[in-house]
Design a protein around this motif. Structure first.
Motif, PDB file in Angstrom:
ATOM      1  N   GLN A 483     -57.037  15.871 -14.732  1.00  0.00           N
ATOM      2  CA  GLN A 483     -56.995  16.662 -13.495  1.00  0.00           C
ATOM      3  C   GLN A 483     -55.954  16.094 -12.527  1.00  0.00           C
ATOM      4  OE1 GLN A 483     -60.860  17.430 -11.809  1.00  0.00           O
ATOM      5  NE2 GLN A 483     -60.004  18.146  -9.873  1.00  0.00           N
ATOM      6  N   LYS A 484     -55.893  14.761 -12.423  1.00  0.00           N
ATOM      7  CA  LYS A 484     -54.899  14.123 -11.560  1.00  0.00           C
ATOM      8  C   LYS A 484     -53.488  14.406 -12.064  1.00  0.00           C
ATOM      9  CE  LYS A 484     -57.667  10.236  -9.821  1.00  0.00           C
ATOM     10  NZ  LYS A 484     -57.800   8.749  -9.771  1.00  0.00           N
ATOM     11  N   VAL A 485     -53.328  14.444 -13.381  1.00  0.00           N
ATOM     12  CA  VAL A 485     -52.015  14.729 -13.977  1.00  0.00           C
ATOM     13  C   VAL A 485     -51.556  16.132 -13.587  1.00  0.00           C
ATOM     14  CG1 VAL A 485     -50.767  15.079 -16.146  1.00  0.00           C
ATOM     15  CG2 VAL A 485     -52.319  13.138 -15.911  1.00  0.00           C
ATOM     16  N   PHE A 486     -52.456  17.106 -13.717  1.00  0.00           N
ATOM     17  CA  PHE A 486     -52.111  18.485 -13.364  1.00  0.00           C
ATOM     18  C   PHE A 486     -51.820  18.617 -11.870  1.00  0.00           C
ATOM     19  CE2 PHE A 486     -54.301  20.781 -17.174  1.00  0.00           C
ATOM     20  CZ  PHE A 486     -53.341  20.231 -18.011  1.00  0.00           C
ATOM     21  N   ASP A 487     -52.561  17.886 -11.044  1.00  0.00           N
ATOM     22  CA  ASP A 487     -52.315  17.907  -9.596  1.00  0.00           C
ATOM     23  C   ASP A 487     -50.928  17.347  -9.286  1.00  0.00           C
ATOM     24  OD1 ASP A 487     -54.778  19.008  -9.079  1.00  0.00           O
ATOM     25  OD2 ASP A 487     -55.755  17.102  -8.577  1.00  0.00           O
ATOM     26  N   ALA A 488     -50.527  16.295 -10.029  1.00  0.00           N
ATOM     27  CA  ALA A 488     -49.202  15.692  -9.820  1.00  0.00           C
ATOM     28  C   ALA A 488     -48.092  16.674 -10.179  1.00  0.00           C
ATOM     29  CB  ALA A 488     -49.070  14.416 -10.652  1.00  0.00           C
ATOM     30  N   PHE A 489     -48.281  17.418 -11.284  1.00  0.00           N
ATOM     31  CA  PHE A 489     -47.301  18.443 -11.653  1.00  0.00           C
ATOM     32  C   PHE A 489     -47.219  19.513 -10.568  1.00  0.00           C
ATOM     33  CE2 PHE A 489     -48.014  17.232 -16.285  1.00  0.00           C
ATOM     34  CZ  PHE A 489     -46.741  16.704 -16.439  1.00  0.00           C
ATOM     35  N   ASP A 490     -48.377  19.908 -10.045  1.00  0.00           N
ATOM     36  CA  ASP A 490     -48.426  20.941  -9.018  1.00  0.00           C
ATOM     37  C   ASP A 490     -47.678  20.487  -7.760  1.00  0.00           C
ATOM     38  OD1 ASP A 490     -49.444  23.535  -8.078  1.00  0.00           O
ATOM     39  OD2 ASP A 490     -50.669  22.345  -6.702  1.00  0.00           O
TER      40      ASP A 490
END
Length: 837
Positions: A483-490
């Motif tokens: 989830q943190k990874v996807f937030d970083a991409f966002d």
């Protein structure tokens, strides 16, 4: 000992391996390699700056000015040494990368399956090859399961060739790839003696393709060389017509030509890219192509697969649904009934005898745990149908010595339902079970059984009529950090799209578990394939979750996104992912679970299968591009005042026309070169780098809009230097004193520019806190060299300098600083406008 189909395979012993290696050598092709030092020397001789230095030194010696000639000769050695050092540094970084990416293979030695570097394989080894991997040596098959090979590398034929030990064509060849199944083969040829090795000797002369930025830089430098040549001829002619002194006018023209050449730019580019790949390698990210480093900072969309990327790839059998008993059994329980046990046995028989797929391994493990009497050694596979169809399924036929047959199939539930005779009510009920299992994020396979007593099997497995036996469900939990990874991409402005072969219900359940944004916008592979080209382009942008995807559909998504001018990164690990990985701008393979084919097709490999490393890779790509841009803008900014300070007094016939000689220009070049390639390459990433949108991929360094800042900085520095020139002349200072003040102003402007251009957004006070120990070291070295040149009498006499008093030194330093510090006001306005937005 590995036992299969009544064949015992011990493989070679350690002693036999050593003997074979001593006799036949290593499994590698020894290409002819040019000595890198000699290659570097040859390239140096072709460098325009080195040629100019040699010509100028020769003229000095001819005219009897041996001191200047000796200095320039030493400068040639220094320039060459720095260039060779940078080249060696870059080459060493890339050599370490090659060592890390050496492929590995699987062999049986001393009765144990072991993984070794491919080059350590020897003749006589029992090598194991499986789907998605390249075959590491030539050999003949002694065992195989559903084994086919793509031999297009050798034959040009793209269709897979099925092989087994009983066929006439039972040989496999190095470099060909396994299209399906598994085989064990005895190695017969290695290295240069293989078919591929013989072909490989003919490709030694193939050169690597230049990257886009490398082409831009080469083009820019070539234009500057042409411009420098024209200016050189013009200035030489102008000065000759004034003085009729051939050699003196030639020296002045050469001085200007030296100031025009931006030879630091290609060195900076090579250094930044090579050390960038080395830094990524240290982070566990292997970049196979230099152009990938350029592209990383521009990525706008990343397409990720679910299994092993979003999830842990810890496939565990958790549920059994036997149609006959009509209940969902939790494998943690102990009360397994006969129907569920029969379902588990059939699922195992429908798997490969030597499993390599995580789900098949889980089924074999569950069989061992629940079944009291292991019958696997009593049955031999007599016929098989490989995984195929849309949705896919596979069928195995086993038989024992008594003639008893087991025909078991497994695959996507939709595929098994289609070949089973079920009433509509039964199908509806099974659909409800699938919904219930899928809602918990379980991955499902349906299992079927049939009878067949003949010897002529149907051409396709779909021709059988199966009995639907039930569903086996697996769970692969999401990774904790996803989830943190996807937030970083966002935050970085990068869209994430999940592309998976799982059904819609399971995919949605996992998407909800990780709180994936836009999960409600989804589409299946079959729906996607029915769309027109225009509808496909719209769907590729509008949807974020793609389910029941197959290779052709994945490739269509990637190509549709590219048509929308998206810069696409694609993750994958299987042989079926290869086309999409190859097509994407950035193909990302997984280092641990990725097949060799996926790794070959990809441009980047994540060694630890951790998607968070992709965030790091994008950040590093942005950092490298930003720092390279700073370096090149610095080079252009500082070259402008050197060019104009040499040219204007010369062209306008000012009182001291030759304010700088070739000696002074090369001294400035020796100071500037290390600054751009050492300081800026080591600059840390600015804190707002990953909160900015991706840079457009079409953006280049070399257009006026991009270089406006550099040009303005260069012109203002020139203005400050020429003011000092006139200040000194108006005060009646002699040529040597004027030259010293101009040179000091130039050096101070260079130091200040180095500090100010560490960021085009944050203030100088902020960037001074950035951790880069090399900044202080290089400034101290520059200041020390300048002080020695002015205040040590032999050096000042040689350079035609004079000692400055406190006022003269202070004015020169102040003007040099002010000619650059004005840009801090521009940065302040940028920050204010950014905060107001």
């Amino acid at each position: 000992m590995i036992t299969t189909e009544n064949v015992n395979i011990d493989g070679l012993t350690d002693e036999q391996v050593l003997h074979a290696r001593e006799k036949f050598g290593f499994n590698r092709v020894n290409y002819k390699k040019q000595n890198e030092f000699v290659k570097g020397i040859k390239n140096l001789v072709k460098e325009p700056m080195v040629l100019l230095l040699l010509i100028t030194a020769s003229i000095y010696f001819i005219t009897g000015n041996s001191g200047d000639g000796l200095f320039l000769s030493i400068a040639v050695v220094l320039v060459s040494t720095i260039s060779l050092y940078q080249d060696s540094r870059s080459r060493n970084a890339l050599d370490k990368l090659k060592d890390l990416t050496k492929p590995k293979g699987t062999v049986i030695r001393n009765g144990t399956v072991t993984t070794i570097p491919i080059e350590d394989m020897v003749i006589g080894d029992a090598m194991m090859v499986e789907e998605g991997y390249a075959i590491p040596a030539d050999g003949y098959i002694i065992h195989s399961n559903d084994f086919s090979v793509n031999e297009s590398l050798l034959t040009g034929e793209s269709l897979p060739v099925y092989k087994d030990k009983d066929k006439e064509d039972n040989f496999v060849f190095q470099g060909t790839t396994v299209a399906s199944g598994l085989a064990i083969a005895i190695v017969t040829q290695i290295g240069e003696k293989t078919k591929l090795g013989e072909i490989g000797k003919s490709i030694e002369g193939i050169k690597e393709e230049k990257t886009p930025i490398e082409i831009q830089i080469r083009s820019f430098v070539e234009k500057m060389v042409i411009a420098g040549s024209i200016i050189f001829l013009g200035v030489w002619l102008l000065n000759y017509l004034r003085s009729y002194d051939v050699l003196e006018s030639l020296l002045k023209a050469l001085t200007l030509a030296m100031s025009v050449l931006p030879e630091e730019i290609p060195v900076a580019f090579t250094t930044f890219m090579a050390l960038g790949t080395w830094r990524l390698m240290k982070m566990g990210i292997i970049v196979k192509q230099m152009k990938t480093v350029e592209t990383l900072g521009s990525a706008t969309t990343i397409c990720v697969d679910k299994t092993g990327t979003i999830t842990k790839n810890e496939m565990k059998l958790v549920k059994l649904f036997a149609a006959k008993s009509n209940r969902i059994f939790d494998t943690e329980g102990k009360d397994i009934n006969e129907d569920e046990l029969a379902l588990l046995k059939l699922a195992m028989w429908a798997s490969e005898p030597i499993p390599f797929d995580p789900m098949e391994i889980a089924l074999h493990n569950a069989y061992s745990a629940f079944v009291l009497e292991d019958e696997r050694s009593n049955f031999t596979m007599v016929h098989e149908y490989p995984l195929g169809g849309k949705p896919p399924m596979m069928t195995h036929v086993f038989e024992n010595k008594k003639g008893k047959r087991i025909i078991a199939a497994k695959g996507a539930p939709e595929a098994i339902l289609e070949v089973s005779q079920l009433a509509d009510e039964e199908k509806k009920h099974i659909g409800e079970i699938m919904e219930a299992l899928g809602a918990d994020g379980y991955r499902m396979l349906a299992v079927g059984e049939t009878d067949f007593s003949g010897n002529h099997y149907p051409a396709t497995q779909q021709a059988f009529t199966f009995q639907f036996k039930g569903i086996v469900a697996f769970y692969d939990p999401p990774k904790e950090n996803i989830q943190k990874v996807f937030d970083a991409f966002d935050t970085a402005g990068i869209n994430v799209k999940i592309i998976t072969g799982d059904n819609e219900t399971t995919s949605l359940a996992i998407a909800k578990q990780i709180q994936f944004k836009h999960a409600e916008k989804h589409i299946t592979g079959s729906e996607l394939m029915k769309l027109s080209n225009e509808e496909l382009r719209v769907a590729s942008i509008d949807n974020f979750l793609f389910t029941r995807m197959f290779p052709a559909a994945k490739l269509k998504i990637v190509n549709a996104l590219k048509e929308q001018h998206e810069i696409v990164a694609m993750t994958g690990d299987g042989i079926n992912d290869a086309p999409a990985l190859k097509s994407a701008h950035i193909g990302v393979a997984m280092g641990k679970r990725g097949t060799e084919i996926a790794k070959q097709a990809a441009s980047m490999i994540l060694l630890e299968d951790d998607l968070s490393k992709m965030v790091d890779a994008v950040a590093m790509g942005r950092r490298i591009y930003t720092n390279l841009k700073k370096a090149i803008q610095y080079i252009i900014s500082i070259h402008i005042p050197i060019i104009l300070t040499v040219f204007i007094p010369l062209a306008l016939g000012w009182v001291y026309p030759a304010i700088f000689s070739p000696v002074h220009v090369i001294l400035l070049e020796l100071i500037m070169g290390p600054t751009c390639s050492i300081i800026y390459e080591n600059e840390p990433m600015e804190k707002n780098t990953m909160s900015q949108k991706p840079r457009p991929f079409t953006r280049t360094f070399f257009n006026f809009k991009e270089l406006y800042t550099s040009v303005m900085q260069g012109l203002v520095i020139t203005l400050g230097i020429l003011l000092i020139y006139h200040y000194a002349v108006n005060l009646g200072y002699n040529e040597n004193l004027t030259r010293t003040m101009v040179f000091t102003t130039m050096i101070m402007a260079n130091i200040t520019l180095t500090l100010v251009n560490r960021s085009f957004y944050y203030s100088l006070l902020t960037t001074l806190k950035f951790k880069n120990n090399l900044v202080g070291i290089m400034i101290v070295i520059t200041a020390t060299l300048t002080a020695l040149s002015i205040f040590i009498e032999p050096l000042s006499r040689f350079l035609k300098f004079e000692v400055l008093n406190f006022t003269q030194l202070g004015v020169s330093i102040l003007v040099g600083m002010v000619s650059v510090l004005w840009y801090e006001m521009v940065k302040w306005r940028k920050r204010r406008n950014s905060h107001n937005c």
